[in-house]
Design an enzyme around this catalytic site. Structure first.
Site, PDB file in Angstrom:
ATOM      1  N   ILE A 164      -2.821   4.466  -0.659  1.00  0.00           N
ATOM      2  CA  ILE A 164      -3.391   3.842  -1.855  1.00  0.00           C
ATOM      3  C   ILE A 164      -2.589   4.230  -3.096  1.00  0.00           C
ATOM      4  O   ILE A 164      -2.547   5.409  -3.491  1.00  0.00           O
ATOM      5  CB  ILE A 164      -4.876   4.251  -2.029  1.00  0.00           C
ATOM      6  CG1 ILE A 164      -5.660   3.966  -0.738  1.00  0.00           C
ATOM      7  CG2 ILE A 164      -5.487   3.526  -3.231  1.00  0.00           C
ATOM      8  CD1 ILE A 164      -5.581   2.523  -0.247  1.00  0.00           C
ATOM      9  N   THR A 165      -1.996   3.214  -3.714  1.00  0.00           N
ATOM     10  CA  THR A 165      -1.231   3.440  -4.943  1.00  0.00           C
ATOM     11  C   THR A 165      -2.167   3.922  -6.048  1.00  0.00           C
ATOM     12  O   THR A 165      -3.245   3.345  -6.231  1.00  0.00           O
ATOM     13  CB  THR A 165      -0.530   2.129  -5.364  1.00  0.00           C
ATOM     14  OG1 THR A 165       0.350   1.738  -4.313  1.00  0.00           O
ATOM     15  CG2 THR A 165       0.260   2.294  -6.656  1.00  0.00           C
TER      16      THR A 165
ATOM     17  N   GLY B  57      -3.550  -1.763   9.125  1.00  0.00           N
ATOM     18  CA  GLY B  57      -2.447  -1.893   8.177  1.00  0.00           C
ATOM     19  C   GLY B  57      -2.116  -3.367   8.006  1.00  0.00           C
ATOM     20  O   GLY B  57      -2.750  -4.075   7.230  1.00  0.00           O
TER      21      GLY B  57
ATOM     22  N   GLU C  33       2.154  -4.431   0.193  1.00  0.00           N
ATOM     23  CA  GLU C  33       1.520  -5.743  -0.025  1.00  0.00           C
ATOM     24  C   GLU C  33       1.947  -6.747   1.051  1.00  0.00           C
ATOM     25  O   GLU C  33       2.067  -7.947   0.821  1.00  0.00           O
ATOM     26  CB  GLU C  33       1.789  -6.268  -1.435  1.00  0.00           C
ATOM     27  CG  GLU C  33       1.232  -5.285  -2.476  1.00  0.00           C
ATOM     28  CD  GLU C  33       0.955  -5.894  -3.810  1.00  0.00           C
ATOM     29  OE1 GLU C  33       0.670  -7.096  -3.868  1.00  0.00           O
ATOM     30  OE2 GLU C  33       0.989  -5.133  -4.805  1.00  0.00           O
TER      31      GLU C  33
ATOM     32  N   LEU D  29      -7.329  -1.331   0.627  1.00  0.00           N
ATOM     33  CA  LEU D  29      -7.420  -2.241   1.773  1.00  0.00           C
ATOM     34  C   LEU D  29      -6.962  -1.533   3.047  1.00  0.00           C
ATOM     35  O   LEU D  29      -7.674  -1.495   4.050  1.00  0.00           O
ATOM     36  CB  LEU D  29      -6.546  -3.488   1.503  1.00  0.00           C
ATOM     37  CG  LEU D  29      -6.443  -4.513   2.637  1.00  0.00           C
ATOM     38  CD1 LEU D  29      -7.802  -5.145   2.936  1.00  0.00           C
ATOM     39  CD2 LEU D  29      -5.441  -5.623   2.302  1.00  0.00           C
TER      40      LEU D  29
ATOM     41  N   GLU E 265      -6.055   0.899   6.032  1.00  0.00           N
ATOM     42  CA  GLU E 265      -6.724   2.022   6.703  1.00  0.00           C
ATOM     43  C   GLU E 265      -5.807   2.539   7.812  1.00  0.00           C
ATOM     44  O   GLU E 265      -4.890   1.821   8.227  1.00  0.00           O
ATOM     45  CB  GLU E 265      -8.046   1.543   7.313  1.00  0.00           C
ATOM     46  CG  GLU E 265      -9.021   1.026   6.273  1.00  0.00           C
ATOM     47  CD  GLU E 265     -10.395   0.709   6.852  1.00  0.00           C
ATOM     48  OE1 GLU E 265     -10.584   0.853   8.087  1.00  0.00           O
ATOM     49  OE2 GLU E 265     -11.272   0.335   6.056  1.00  0.00           O
ATOM     50  N   PRO E 266      -6.106   3.739   8.317  1.00  0.00           N
ATOM     51  CA  PRO E 266      -5.247   4.274   9.377  1.00  0.00           C
ATOM     52  C   PRO E 266      -5.146   3.327  10.581  1.00  0.00           C
ATOM     53  O   PRO E 266      -4.116   3.258  11.234  1.00  0.00           O
ATOM     54  CB  PRO E 266      -5.946   5.589   9.760  1.00  0.00           C
ATOM     55  CG  PRO E 266      -6.657   5.994   8.503  1.00  0.00           C
ATOM     56  CD  PRO E 266      -7.097   4.726   7.842  1.00  0.00           C
TER      57      PRO E 266
HETATM   58  N1  CAA Z   1      -6.094 -17.300   0.438  1.00  0.00           N
HETATM   59  C1  CAA Z   1      -7.358 -17.694   0.716  1.00  0.00           C
HETATM   60  N2  CAA Z   1      -7.929 -17.480   1.932  1.00  0.00           N
HETATM   61  C2  CAA Z   1      -7.195 -16.877   2.870  1.00  0.00           C
HETATM   62  C3  CAA Z   1      -5.870 -16.445   2.635  1.00  0.00           C
HETATM   63  C4  CAA Z   1      -5.327 -16.677   1.353  1.00  0.00           C
HETATM   64  N3  CAA Z   1      -4.086 -16.301   1.051  1.00  0.00           N
HETATM   65  N4  CAA Z   1      -5.383 -15.867   3.754  1.00  0.00           N
HETATM   66  C5  CAA Z   1      -6.351 -15.931   4.659  1.00  0.00           C
HETATM   67  N5  CAA Z   1      -7.436 -16.532   4.130  1.00  0.00           N
HETATM   68  C6  CAA Z   1      -8.710 -16.868   4.787  1.00  0.00           C
HETATM   69  C7  CAA Z   1      -8.460 -17.884   5.884  1.00  0.00           C
HETATM   70  O1  CAA Z   1      -8.512 -19.205   5.375  1.00  0.00           O
HETATM   71  C8  CAA Z   1      -9.598 -17.606   6.826  1.00  0.00           C
HETATM   72  O2  CAA Z   1     -10.794 -18.148   6.325  1.00  0.00           O
HETATM   73  P1  CAA Z   1     -11.563 -19.376   7.084  1.00  0.00           P
HETATM   74  O3  CAA Z   1     -11.869 -18.840   8.444  1.00  0.00           O
HETATM   75  O4  CAA Z   1     -12.735 -19.616   6.224  1.00  0.00           O
HETATM   76  O5  CAA Z   1     -10.573 -20.491   7.104  1.00  0.00           O
HETATM   77  C9  CAA Z   1      -9.750 -16.092   6.734  1.00  0.00           C
HETATM   78  O6  CAA Z   1      -9.199 -15.715   5.472  1.00  0.00           O
HETATM   79  C10 CAA Z   1      -9.019 -15.369   7.842  1.00  0.00           C
HETATM   80  O7  CAA Z   1      -7.664 -15.710   7.757  1.00  0.00           O
HETATM   81  P2  CAA Z   1      -6.651 -15.543   8.964  1.00  0.00           P
HETATM   82  O8  CAA Z   1      -7.238 -16.124  10.202  1.00  0.00           O
HETATM   83  O9  CAA Z   1      -5.317 -16.036   8.529  1.00  0.00           O
HETATM   84  O10 CAA Z   1      -6.632 -13.944   9.111  1.00  0.00           O
HETATM   85  P3  CAA Z   1      -5.771 -13.012  10.046  1.00  0.00           P
HETATM   86  O11 CAA Z   1      -6.643 -11.930  10.540  1.00  0.00           O
HETATM   87  O12 CAA Z   1      -4.992 -13.821  11.034  1.00  0.00           O
HETATM   88  O13 CAA Z   1      -4.767 -12.240   9.015  1.00  0.00           O
HETATM   89  C11 CAA Z   1      -2.865 -11.865   7.654  1.00  0.00           C
HETATM   90  C12 CAA Z   1      -3.977 -12.819   8.135  1.00  0.00           C
HETATM   91  C13 CAA Z   1      -2.025 -12.763   6.789  1.00  0.00           C
HETATM   92  C14 CAA Z   1      -1.997 -11.323   8.757  1.00  0.00           C
HETATM   93  C15 CAA Z   1      -3.505 -10.724   6.836  1.00  0.00           C
HETATM   94  O14 CAA Z   1      -4.143  -9.808   7.679  1.00  0.00           O
HETATM   95  C16 CAA Z   1      -2.504  -9.988   5.965  1.00  0.00           C
HETATM   96  O15 CAA Z   1      -2.115 -10.463   4.904  1.00  0.00           O
HETATM   97  N6  CAA Z   1      -2.092  -8.762   6.392  1.00  0.00           N
HETATM   98  C17 CAA Z   1      -1.242  -7.929   5.564  1.00  0.00           C
HETATM   99  C18 CAA Z   1      -2.084  -6.975   4.775  1.00  0.00           C
HETATM  100  C19 CAA Z   1      -1.397  -6.503   3.548  1.00  0.00           C
HETATM  101  O16 CAA Z   1      -0.665  -7.225   2.886  1.00  0.00           O
HETATM  102  N7  CAA Z   1      -1.649  -5.269   3.196  1.00  0.00           N
HETATM  103  C20 CAA Z   1      -1.129  -4.711   1.996  1.00  0.00           C
HETATM  104  C21 CAA Z   1      -2.040  -3.655   1.497  1.00  0.00           C
HETATM  105  S1  CAA Z   1      -2.026  -3.445  -0.222  1.00  0.00           S
HETATM  106  C22 CAA Z   1      -0.661  -2.564  -0.609  1.00  0.00           C
HETATM  107  O17 CAA Z   1       0.264  -2.431   0.145  1.00  0.00           O
HETATM  108  C23 CAA Z   1      -0.706  -2.086  -1.989  1.00  0.00           C
HETATM  109  C24 CAA Z   1       0.204  -1.082  -2.453  1.00  0.00           C
HETATM  110  O18 CAA Z   1      -0.124  -0.531  -3.443  1.00  0.00           O
HETATM  111  C25 CAA Z   1       1.530  -0.777  -1.887  1.00  0.00           C
END
Ligand code: CAA
Length: 380
Positions: free
Chosen positions: A154-155, A128, A360, A122, A124-125
């Site tokens: 990416i883990t 985040g 995450e 998920l 990207e540079p």
């Molecule tokens: N469940 C279902 N739908 C969801 C949802 C959820 N939890 N969260 C958002 N959506 C849907 C919304 O309902 C919306 O859809 P509709 O327009 O149809 O209603 C759409 O997605 C867009 O949602 P938002 O407007 O809330 O989106 P946003 O751009 O404001 O972003 C955010 C929301 C919560 C900030 C999100 O960008 C986010 O979670 N960012 C963090 C990213 C992250 O956790 N990255 C981790 C990478 S993985 C990793 O780290 C793995 C590793 O191995 C270490």
């Protein structure tokens, strides 16, 4: 529900196993920064790579509560393995089961359950915390997509066999222009880039992934076009329970270490934990660990019972990772200079913990999610 009583025997069996098979390698994988095939095999021997994969696809079909206990117990002895394990199960096998076609489930889940690692692409540079800012592109061309882009942090990038990733298939509709795909490691145009030299979880490899004119058949798309962002958000809801459980395991380990050390370390003729200054710290650690455990199991139980849990998964990850920060730092403080010595695992717990407050979704993102959900509740 009394989770402690219900899962007492289940936990004991796991604890005995990880103490024997994983714990002896934890310091070495951290120090030497390598992915241990011995640990991988030990997890495989128990079938744990397929913990939540339904039995019909070769998994154990465990509940989320049981899975969280495994993550917790593994992380209690080795944060690196806890991270690899949590990412594979929550972010790798889950979305294939939840959003994949029957063909995709049959093709990838039995393999994943046998330990072929699945990475989650998920970040990207330039995307985040703003996951919707995805720049990777997948252009449709004669029944396939041509994929170009870069994913970072990416883990298991190096050790995975498969990866699920997001890419933009349309410039319109904001996050609704993002789709997701299942990739196989050998595909032409798929390469692994720079490996990160992390402060913690060093036995779990983290690297860049690059996609250069990678041809992906349409059959490798996961679910509907334009649904990738939503699928990944739903996936992260589950993933955050497991990062909470990982944090809990580290906090528990730090608490146990602080208790044992303060009992065996004598100053002025008595164990140092006879001093209130130490007791206050132990009391705060123990209380917070119990509270985090309840929040995590409650959230896992909600997921198992199909009760909406977005708010709770953000809460349990936020709370447990901050508890882990407090407990691992406080354990070091109680151990004094021994806390920063490599002769004790306290500093490893502390370094491994930091991932839980960032991966995450950072603590700040969790607070955004929680506040938005609270405000939605208010409007209902
Ligand atoms: N469940 C279902 N739908 C969801 C949802 C959820 N939890 N969260 C958002 N959506 C849907 C919304 O309902 C919306 O859809 P509709 O327009 O149809 O209603 C759409 O997605 C867009 O949602 P938002 O407007 O809330 O989106 P946003 O751009 O404001 O972003 C955010 C929301 C919560 C900030 C999100 O960008 C986010 O979670 N960012 C963090 C990213 C992250 O956790 N990255 C981790 C990478 S993985 C990793 O780290 C793995 C590793 O191995 C270490």
């Amino acid at each position: 529900m009394d989770f402690d009583i219900k899962y007492k025997d289940f936990r004991k069996e796991i604890r005995d196993y990880v103490e024997e098979k994983i714990a002896p390698h934890a310091a070495e994988v951290d120090r030497e920064q390598f992915y241990s095939r011995e640990i991988h095999q030990a997890v495989n021997d128990k079938g744990w790579w397929g913990s939540t994969v339904p039995k019909e696809y070769g998994g154990l079909g465990l509940s989320t509560v049981e899975y969280a206990i495994i993550v917790e117990e593994i992380s209690r002895v080795c944060g690196s393995t806890g991270l690899t394990f949590a990412a594979h199960n929550s972010l790798g096998t889950f979305p294939i089961y939840a959003f994949g076609t029957e063909e995709q489930r049959k093709k990838y889940l039995p393999d994943g359950a046998k330990g072929s690692l699945i990475a989650f692409g998920l970040t990207e540079p330039e995307a985040g915390s703003d996951a919707g800012g995805t720049k990777s592109r997948a252009e449709k061309s004669n029944g396939s997509y041509i994929l170009n882009g870069t994913k970072c942090w990416i883990t298991s990038a190096e050790t995975c066999d498969y990866a699920i990733l997001t890419a933009r298939t349309s410039d319109e509709g904001g996050v609704k222009g993002i789709s997701s795909f299942i990739l196989e490691k050998g595909m032409e145009g798929f390469s692994v880039g720079k490996k990160e030299n992390k402060c913690g979880c060093r036995g779990s490899n983290t690297a860049y992934m690059h996609f250069d004119d990678l041809k992906v058949p349409e059959s490798q798309r996961l679910g509907e076009e334009g649904m990738g962002f939503k699928q990944f958000m739903i996936t992260l809801d589950g993933g955050r329970i497991s990062i909470g459980a990982m944090a809990l395991g580290l906090a528990q380990a730090a608490l146990e270490l602080a208790l044992e050390y303060s009992e065996s370390h004598i100053e002025n003729g008595k164990p140092i934990n006879r001093n209130q200054g130490i007791q206050f710290k132990l009391a705060d650690m123990g209380t917070q660990v119990e509270a985090a455990r309840l929040l995590i199991y409650k959230t896992a139980w909600m997921k198992d019972n199909k009760i909406p849990y977005t708010k709770y998964s953000a809460m349990c990850k936020l709370y447990a990772s901050e508890v882990a920060n407090f407990c691992t730092a406080t354990a070091i403080q109680i151990l004094g200079l021994d806390g920063i010595s490599e002769d004790y695992p306290a500093s490893r717990y502390f370094r491994d913990m930091k991932l839980c407050e960032i991966g995450e979704g950072t603590s700040e993102i969790q607070r955004i999610v929680i506040a938005r959900e609270l405000l939605k509740d208010l409007q209902k």
